[in-house]
Design a protein around this motif. Structure first.
Motif, short mmCIF file in Angstrom:
data_model
loop_
_atom_site.label_atom_id
_atom_site.label_comp_id
_atom_site.label_asym_id
_atom_site.label_seq_id
_atom_site.Cartn_x
_atom_site.Cartn_y
_atom_site.Cartn_z
N PRO A 9 0.82 -1.31 -0.04
CA PRO A 9 0.06 -0.06 0.01
C PRO A 9 0.95 1.37 -0.08
N GLY A 10 0.28 2.25 -0.45
CA GLY A 10 0.94 3.44 -0.59
C GLY A 10 0.80 4.22 -1.81
N ALA A 11 1.36 5.51 -1.85
CA ALA A 11 1.54 6.21 -3.12
C ALA A 11 2.95 6.20 -3.86
N HIS A 12 3.14 5.17 -4.58
CA HIS A 12 4.51 5.21 -4.99
C HIS A 12 4.83 5.98 -6.65
N GLU A 13 5.55 6.89 -6.43
CA GLU A 13 5.85 7.85 -7.75
C GLU A 13 6.56 7.02 -8.64
N VAL A 14 5.99 7.26 -9.99
CA VAL A 14 6.18 6.50 -11.10
C VAL A 14 6.85 7.48 -12.05
N ALA A 15 6.57 8.75 -12.02
CA ALA A 15 6.84 9.71 -13.01
C ALA A 15 6.61 11.05 -12.14
N SER A 42 -4.15 22.09 -8.31
CA SER A 42 -5.25 22.07 -7.59
C SER A 42 -6.35 21.06 -7.43
N ALA A 43 -5.77 19.89 -8.28
CA ALA A 43 -6.67 18.63 -8.36
C ALA A 43 -6.16 17.44 -8.32
N VAL A 44 -6.77 16.33 -8.14
CA VAL A 44 -6.09 15.04 -8.40
C VAL A 44 -6.81 14.32 -9.44
N THR A 45 -6.35 13.89 -10.67
CA THR A 45 -7.15 13.02 -11.46
C THR A 45 -6.72 11.39 -11.60
N LEU A 46 -7.90 10.69 -11.43
CA LEU A 46 -7.33 9.21 -11.02
C LEU A 46 -7.78 8.51 -12.39
N ILE A 47 -6.66 7.44 -12.71
CA ILE A 47 -6.75 6.59 -13.86
C ILE A 47 -7.19 5.50 -13.31
N ASP A 48 -8.39 5.10 -13.49
CA ASP A 48 -9.13 3.91 -12.88
C ASP A 48 -9.47 4.21 -11.38
N GLY A 49 -10.44 3.32 -10.89
CA GLY A 49 -11.08 3.86 -9.61
C GLY A 49 -10.97 2.98 -8.64
N GLY A 50 -10.65 1.43 -8.95
CA GLY A 50 -10.58 0.55 -7.87
C GLY A 50 -11.79 -0.37 -7.76
N TRP A 51 -11.89 -1.28 -6.81
CA TRP A 51 -12.99 -1.89 -6.47
C TRP A 51 -13.86 -1.46 -5.04
N ALA A 52 -14.96 -1.25 -5.39
CA ALA A 52 -15.75 -0.49 -4.39
C ALA A 52 -16.06 -1.44 -3.13
N LEU A 53 -15.05 -1.10 -2.37
CA LEU A 53 -14.81 -1.71 -0.96
C LEU A 53 -14.28 -0.82 0.12
N ASP A 54 -14.85 -0.90 1.40
CA ASP A 54 -14.42 0.16 2.47
C ASP A 54 -12.83 0.07 2.73
N GLU A 55 -12.19 -1.13 2.50
CA GLU A 55 -10.90 -1.30 2.76
C GLU A 55 -10.19 -0.56 1.60
N LEU A 60 -7.03 4.35 -0.48
CA LEU A 60 -6.95 5.35 -1.26
C LEU A 60 -6.66 6.47 -0.61
N ALA A 61 -7.48 6.67 0.31
CA ALA A 61 -7.56 8.05 1.17
C ALA A 61 -6.08 8.15 1.94
N GLU A 62 -5.81 7.08 2.41
CA GLU A 62 -4.38 7.25 3.33
C GLU A 62 -3.46 7.60 2.35
N ALA A 63 -3.12 6.93 1.07
CA ALA A 63 -2.30 7.02 0.02
C ALA A 63 -2.38 8.65 -0.37
N LEU A 64 -3.48 9.00 -0.60
CA LEU A 64 -3.65 10.48 -1.15
C LEU A 64 -3.26 11.56 0.03
N GLY A 65 -3.18 11.09 1.21
CA GLY A 65 -2.90 11.89 2.21
C GLY A 65 -1.20 12.05 2.47
N THR A 66 -0.71 11.05 2.00
CA THR A 66 0.82 11.10 1.89
C THR A 66 1.19 12.23 0.84
N LEU A 67 0.14 12.51 -0.05
CA LEU A 67 0.77 13.55 -1.04
C LEU A 67 0.15 14.84 -0.82
#
Length: 341
Positions: A9-15, A42-55, A60-67
């Protein structure tokens, strides 16, 4: 990060300005799905959204928080295709934050089926398995998951805000993405090309470690494997870029992996032609002559769902060989029987 721990888990920079965020897929052999966060001023765009699960939402919220961002900063989710591990959380994020959801225009028939009140999960695949001569696999599916009528719906499916096609570029604050239709995995699959930065968000069309399933969808095109191979050749004709796939680690050359996939399917087509010539009459029988996954498992060593994928994959190859005139097919009591020319 090594390829072995790409699901961490996390936000891993690829570029610069682009982070890969693996999100969970509990109980699924793929283990995780990559969502890519493109951070503008001023904004975040996502490529794909993931599976609708609480986990998944919480990770996703935690990873964005690190950014230094929050879910409310997401303004747009660009979805490569309608499978639930890519699309459903985009819809729930829209319900929560008001972001816009975009999907390839050719996914309309699939989404229409998923939204139908009488939709039954895996119903079409069970019908296909019967045509493949694999009633025992249908029986195994029903023993494990219940009959189609007993299955719960796969979740709430909703229309996107935008239908994407290749004619309209996607302008973000700091980059422009080109929509590249790549039917095959699903009929409306798209990739997103950032030509200036040399990046391709490949979705499930080009994956680093596995060959994508073909036509595991509600409303496939007439010959899905032909579409998939044509899409691979189209991808090969584009400028080579870095591969940012939906499953697995970020790769280097898209062209290199496309070449591997084309060679794989060429070998498969040859092997299946031989299998029919040597007496395999149905897709199920042909699938049992092959080995599966990188580990070389026999068909009967796979779990029921992956046996389903393998048999349907075989059927897709046999259908293409029939279109090419290398095989003949006859429907006998609902089962497709093949013979070599």
């Amino acid at each position: 990060m090594s390829s072995a721990d790409w699901t961490e888990p996390g936000a891993h920079e690829v570029a610069p300005g682009v982070h890969r965020i693996p999100l969970p897929m509990p109980g699924d052999g793929l283990r995780a799905v990559n969502v890519y966060a493109i951070r503008d001023t001023s904004a975040v765009t996502l490529i794909d959204g993931g599976w609708a699960l609480d986990e998944s939402r919480n990770q996703l919220a935690e990873a964005l928080g690190t950014l230094g961002a929050e879910l409310s900063d997401i303004t747009r989710v660009l979805v490569t295709h309608v499978h639930r591990d890519h699309y459903t959380q985009a819809v729930t994020l829209r319900d929560e934050t008001g972001c816009r959801v975009a999907l390839g225009a050719a996914e309309r028939p699939n989404l229409r089926c998923l939204m139908a009140p009488d939709h039954v999960p895996m119903h079409r695949q069970r019908e296909q398995l019967l045509e493949c001569g694999a009633k025992n696999v249908v029986d195994a599916l029903e023993a494990e998951f219940g009959t189609p009528d007993a299955l719960p719906p796969e979740g709430t499916w909703q229309e996107p805000d935008e239908w994407l096609d290749e004619s309209i570029p996607i302008d973000l604050e700091r980059r422009t993405l080109r929509v590249v239709p790549t039917p095959g995995h699903t009929r409306g699959h798209v990739m997103f090309l950032d030509e200036a930065e040399g990046l391709m968000f490949t979705g499930d069309h080009v994956l680093p470690h596995i060959t994508p399933s073909v036509a595991l969808e509600q409303a496939p095109g007439p010959v899905p494997l032909r579409d998939f191979l044509d899409s691979l050749r189209l991808t090969r004709s584009l400028p080579d870029t870095r591969m940012l796939p939906a499953h697995g680690p970020a790769g280097s050359s898209v062209h290199s992996r496309v070449d591997e996939l084309l060679r794989h399917h060429e070998r498969r087509l040859t092997t299946m032609t031989t299998a029919v010539a040597e007496g395999a009459e149905t897709a199920y029988q042909a699938a049992r002559t092959l080995t599966w996954t990188r580990h070389g498992y026999a068909l009967d060593e796979l779990d029921t769902f992956n046996r389903t994928l393998a048999i349907l994959e075989t059927a897709a190859h046999l259908k293409l060989l029939t279109e090419w005139g290398r095989l003949d097919v006859e429907l006998v009591e609902g089962v497709a029987h093949y013979t070599a020319n």
